[in-house]
Design a protein around this motif. Sequence first.
Motif, PDB file in Angstrom:
ATOM      1  N   GLY A 146     101.395  43.295  -6.393  1.00 31.32           N
ATOM      2  CA  GLY A 146     102.736  43.696  -6.790  1.00 31.32           C
ATOM      3  C   GLY A 146     103.132  43.066  -8.114  1.00 31.32           C
ATOM      4  O   GLY A 146     102.374  42.311  -8.713  1.00 31.32           O
ATOM      5  N   VAL A 147     104.353  43.390  -8.551  1.00 31.02           N
ATOM      6  CA  VAL A 147     104.912  42.826  -9.780  1.00 31.02           C
ATOM      7  C   VAL A 147     105.639  41.538  -9.424  1.00 31.02           C
ATOM      8  O   VAL A 147     106.343  41.469  -8.406  1.00 31.02           O
ATOM      9  N   LEU A 148     105.491  40.517 -10.257  1.00 32.81           N
ATOM     10  CA  LEU A 148     106.038  39.205  -9.958  1.00 32.81           C
ATOM     11  C   LEU A 148     107.413  39.010 -10.606  1.00 32.81           C
ATOM     12  O   LEU A 148     107.603  39.316 -11.786  1.00 32.81           O
ATOM     13  N   TYR A 149     108.360  38.484  -9.803  1.00 32.88           N
ATOM     14  CA  TYR A 149     109.703  38.158 -10.278  1.00 32.88           C
ATOM     15  C   TYR A 149     110.005  36.699  -9.959  1.00 32.88           C
ATOM     16  O   TYR A 149     109.401  36.104  -9.063  1.00 32.88           O
ATOM     17  N   LEU A 150     110.977  36.114 -10.682  1.00 35.28           N
ATOM     18  CA  LEU A 150     111.366  34.725 -10.473  1.00 35.28           C
ATOM     19  C   LEU A 150     112.602  34.675  -9.596  1.00 35.28           C
ATOM     20  O   LEU A 150     113.587  35.407  -9.830  1.00 35.28           O
ATOM     21  N   ALA A 151     112.568  33.825  -8.563  1.00 31.30           N
ATOM     22  CA  ALA A 151     113.684  33.726  -7.623  1.00 31.30           C
ATOM     23  C   ALA A 151     114.946  33.205  -8.336  1.00 31.30           C
ATOM     24  O   ALA A 151     114.873  32.378  -9.232  1.00 31.30           O
ATOM     25  N   ASP A 152     116.113  33.692  -7.891  1.00 32.76           N
ATOM     26  CA  ASP A 152     117.404  33.229  -8.393  1.00 32.76           C
ATOM     27  C   ASP A 152     118.339  33.022  -7.198  1.00 32.76           C
ATOM     28  O   ASP A 152     118.792  33.996  -6.608  1.00 32.76           O
ATOM     29  N   PRO A 153     118.553  31.750  -6.841  1.00 28.48           N
ATOM     30  CA  PRO A 153     118.115  30.507  -7.482  1.00 28.48           C
ATOM     31  C   PRO A 153     116.611  30.290  -7.311  1.00 28.48           C
ATOM     32  O   PRO A 153     116.000  30.806  -6.386  1.00 28.48           O
ATOM     33  N   ILE A 154     116.037  29.502  -8.212  1.00 29.89           N
ATOM     34  CA  ILE A 154     114.591  29.365  -8.272  1.00 29.89           C
ATOM     35  C   ILE A 154     114.017  28.690  -7.042  1.00 29.89           C
ATOM     36  O   ILE A 154     112.860  28.903  -6.686  1.00 29.89           O
ATOM     37  N   ASP A 155     114.831  27.845  -6.315  1.00 28.32           N
ATOM     38  CA  ASP A 155     114.304  27.176  -5.112  1.00 28.32           C
ATOM     39  C   ASP A 155     114.461  28.041  -3.870  1.00 28.32           C
ATOM     40  O   ASP A 155     113.940  27.713  -2.807  1.00 28.32           O
ATOM     41  N   ALA A 156     115.179  29.171  -3.979  1.00 27.38           N
ATOM     42  CA  ALA A 156     115.369  30.124  -2.863  1.00 27.38           C
ATOM     43  C   ALA A 156     115.898  29.440  -1.608  1.00 27.38           C
ATOM     44  O   ALA A 156     115.555  29.847  -0.493  1.00 27.38           O
ATOM     45  N   CYS A 157     116.725  28.403  -1.773  1.00 24.54           N
ATOM     46  CA  CYS A 157     117.314  27.731  -0.611  1.00 24.54           C
ATOM     47  C   CYS A 157     118.631  28.370  -0.190  1.00 24.54           C
ATOM     48  O   CYS A 157     119.265  27.922   0.780  1.00 24.54           O
ATOM     49  N   SER A 158     119.041  29.393  -0.905  1.00 21.99           N
ATOM     50  CA  SER A 158     120.226  30.183  -0.553  1.00 21.99           C
ATOM     51  C   SER A 158     119.880  31.645  -0.798  1.00 21.99           C
ATOM     52  O   SER A 158     118.867  31.945  -1.442  1.00 21.99           O
ATOM     53  N   PRO A 159     120.686  32.588  -0.268  1.00 19.59           N
ATOM     54  CA  PRO A 159     120.380  34.007  -0.481  1.00 19.59           C
ATOM     55  C   PRO A 159     120.154  34.322  -1.957  1.00 19.59           C
ATOM     56  O   PRO A 159     120.897  33.871  -2.826  1.00 19.59           O
ATOM     57  N   LEU A 160     119.089  35.083  -2.233  1.00 16.70           N
ATOM     58  CA  LEU A 160     118.719  35.386  -3.614  1.00 16.70           C
ATOM     59  C   LEU A 160     119.701  36.376  -4.238  1.00 16.70           C
ATOM     60  O   LEU A 160     120.099  37.361  -3.617  1.00 16.70           O
ATOM     61  N   LYS A 161     120.064  36.083  -5.479  1.00 16.02           N
ATOM     62  CA  LYS A 161     120.970  36.960  -6.203  1.00 16.02           C
ATOM     63  C   LYS A 161     120.248  38.185  -6.748  1.00 16.02           C
ATOM     64  O   LYS A 161     120.853  39.257  -6.871  1.00 16.02           O
ATOM     65  N   ASN A 162     118.977  38.008  -7.120  1.00 10.29           N
ATOM     66  CA  ASN A 162     118.202  39.139  -7.651  1.00 10.29           C
ATOM     67  C   ASN A 162     117.468  39.837  -6.512  1.00 10.29           C
ATOM     68  O   ASN A 162     116.278  39.671  -6.309  1.00 10.29           O
ATOM     69  N   ARG A 163     118.228  40.635  -5.785  1.00 16.48           N
ATOM     70  CA  ARG A 163     117.662  41.366  -4.660  1.00 16.48           C
ATOM     71  C   ARG A 163     116.891  42.597  -5.166  1.00 16.48           C
ATOM     72  O   ARG A 163     117.138  43.094  -6.261  1.00 16.48           O
ATOM     73  N   VAL A 164     115.961  43.059  -4.331  1.00 18.20           N
ATOM     74  CA  VAL A 164     115.199  44.264  -4.656  1.00 18.20           C
ATOM     75  C   VAL A 164     116.091  45.473  -4.426  1.00 18.20           C
ATOM     76  O   VAL A 164     116.662  45.644  -3.336  1.00 18.20           O
ATOM     77  N   VAL A 165     116.212  46.314  -5.451  1.00 16.38           N
ATOM     78  CA  VAL A 165     117.073  47.487  -5.377  1.00 16.38           C
ATOM     79  C   VAL A 165     116.205  48.734  -5.385  1.00 16.38           C
ATOM     80  O   VAL A 165     115.361  48.906  -6.269  1.00 16.38           O
ATOM     81  N   GLY A 166     116.400  49.613  -4.418  1.00 11.80           N
ATOM     82  CA  GLY A 166     115.672  50.873  -4.369  1.00 11.80           C
ATOM     83  C   GLY A 166     114.203  50.664  -4.011  1.00 11.80           C
ATOM     84  O   GLY A 166     113.806  49.657  -3.427  1.00 11.80           O
ATOM     85  N   ASP A 167     113.392  51.650  -4.413  1.00 11.76           N
ATOM     86  CA  ASP A 167     111.966  51.629  -4.106  1.00 11.76           C
ATOM     87  C   ASP A 167     111.222  50.921  -5.232  1.00 11.76           C
ATOM     88  O   ASP A 167     110.628  51.542  -6.115  1.00 11.76           O
ATOM     89  N   SER A 168     111.244  49.595  -5.230  1.00 13.13           N
ATOM     90  CA  SER A 168     110.586  48.824  -6.275  1.00 13.13           C
ATOM     91  C   SER A 168     109.079  48.834  -6.066  1.00 13.13           C
ATOM     92  O   SER A 168     108.583  49.129  -4.981  1.00 13.13           O
ATOM     93  N   ASN A 169     108.362  48.469  -7.105  1.00  9.75           N
ATOM     94  CA  ASN A 169     106.903  48.517  -7.092  1.00  9.75           C
ATOM     95  C   ASN A 169     106.327  47.265  -6.446  1.00  9.75           C
ATOM     96  O   ASN A 169     105.840  46.368  -7.133  1.00  9.75           O
ATOM     97  N   SER A 170     106.380  47.175  -5.105  1.00 12.20           N
ATOM     98  CA  SER A 170     105.798  46.079  -4.334  1.00 12.20           C
ATOM     99  C   SER A 170     106.110  44.718  -4.968  1.00 12.20           C
ATOM    100  O   SER A 170     105.220  44.041  -5.471  1.00 12.20           O
ATOM    101  N   PRO A 171     107.352  44.284  -4.969  1.00  8.61           N
ATOM    102  CA  PRO A 171     107.708  43.061  -5.688  1.00  8.61           C
ATOM    103  C   PRO A 171     107.264  41.784  -4.970  1.00  8.61           C
ATOM    104  O   PRO A 171     107.332  41.675  -3.753  1.00  8.61           O
ATOM    105  N   PHE A 172     106.773  40.821  -5.763  1.00 10.27           N
ATOM    106  CA  PHE A 172     106.509  39.455  -5.309  1.00 10.27           C
ATOM    107  C   PHE A 172     107.562  38.560  -5.944  1.00 10.27           C
ATOM    108  O   PHE A 172     108.091  38.866  -7.018  1.00 10.27           O
ATOM    109  N   VAL A 173     107.846  37.435  -5.314  1.00 11.45           N
ATOM    110  CA  VAL A 173     108.812  36.505  -5.875  1.00 11.45           C
ATOM    111  C   VAL A 173     108.182  35.123  -6.009  1.00 11.45           C
ATOM    112  O   VAL A 173     107.424  34.677  -5.143  1.00 11.45           O
TER     113      VAL A 173
END
Length: 316
Positions: A53-80
């Motif tokens: 898949g395509v790699l994205y950076l978590a927001d927040p980067i430690d992912a200790c809270s719900p991620l702000k950059n959620r996957v929207v629609g039919d994304s191309n197999s996203p990795f975080v």
Amino acid sequence: MALLIRVYALLIHGLMVAFVAGNVVLRGDNIFMSFDDVEANFTPKIKGSGENGVLYLADPIDACSPLKNRVVGDSNSPFVLIIKGICSFDDKVRNAQNAGYKAAIIYDCEDSIPLVEMRGTPDGIKIHSVFISKTSGKMLKEYIDRSDVETWILSNSENRPLSIKVVSFLALLAVVVGMATCLHGRNIIHERFIVSRVQEFHGMSRSLVKAMQSMRFTNVLEDNCTSSACAICLEDYSTGEKLRILPCHHMFHAICVDSWLTSWRTFCPVCKRDARTTINIPPASESTPLLSSDFQSPSSSILMSSLAKSLPVPTV
């Protein structure tokens, strides 16, 4: 030759790919990198040929809270990509899963060797997760949000037997192609050498050779020029056979000396005098040197032997 070299280079590249130590692979145009990883013990095991898949950076980067950059629609197999710390591994993976990501790659916040195993509770977790080093995480961060670069997470165990077979096959194929390349190169060099040698030699024309004197053999003459056997094919003369007389007065089977003069050399096989000369040369005698001072050829004996084997044997 160029095609063989290209194939050999591709096989070497295939061997390099097959021997990668890590299970996290970054692949794109002119990009191929692999990283060591450890699979989490609380997430589903990676099976088959792996996940990509395509790699994205978590927001927040430690992912200790719900991620702000959620996957929207039919994304191309996203990795975080997530950094270690603050909260547990399973909390990070659950937040990545809730945000719609297919896999979570967590990298160390310290330079720890060896890599630690991620532990946690598997309740409700359906996505894959692996742990990589701090250095690997920094390198992966340079390729986030790039749709032209694929991130792969490969299986740790199920593909290993297949990988061994692929590596063995590629190694054997590389050896075969390498040998074929060497043999092909040697043949080309040999052919060019033969062509250059042929191009260097300019034999006498057949019309010039046919214009020389000839006679029918009857018996051995007492002129020290005509013996009982041809000096080229080493066969005895038979009565009625056509002999060619060179300007030096030495005689040979016409078929033998004609081939010699047009295909091999332009001098007499016995005294080495140039057969193209029109100067009257006295008949040879016991004091006539076999090798004249104006022309010497160290390879003449080899050429005569080769010609004797290739020429037809005169029949009685």
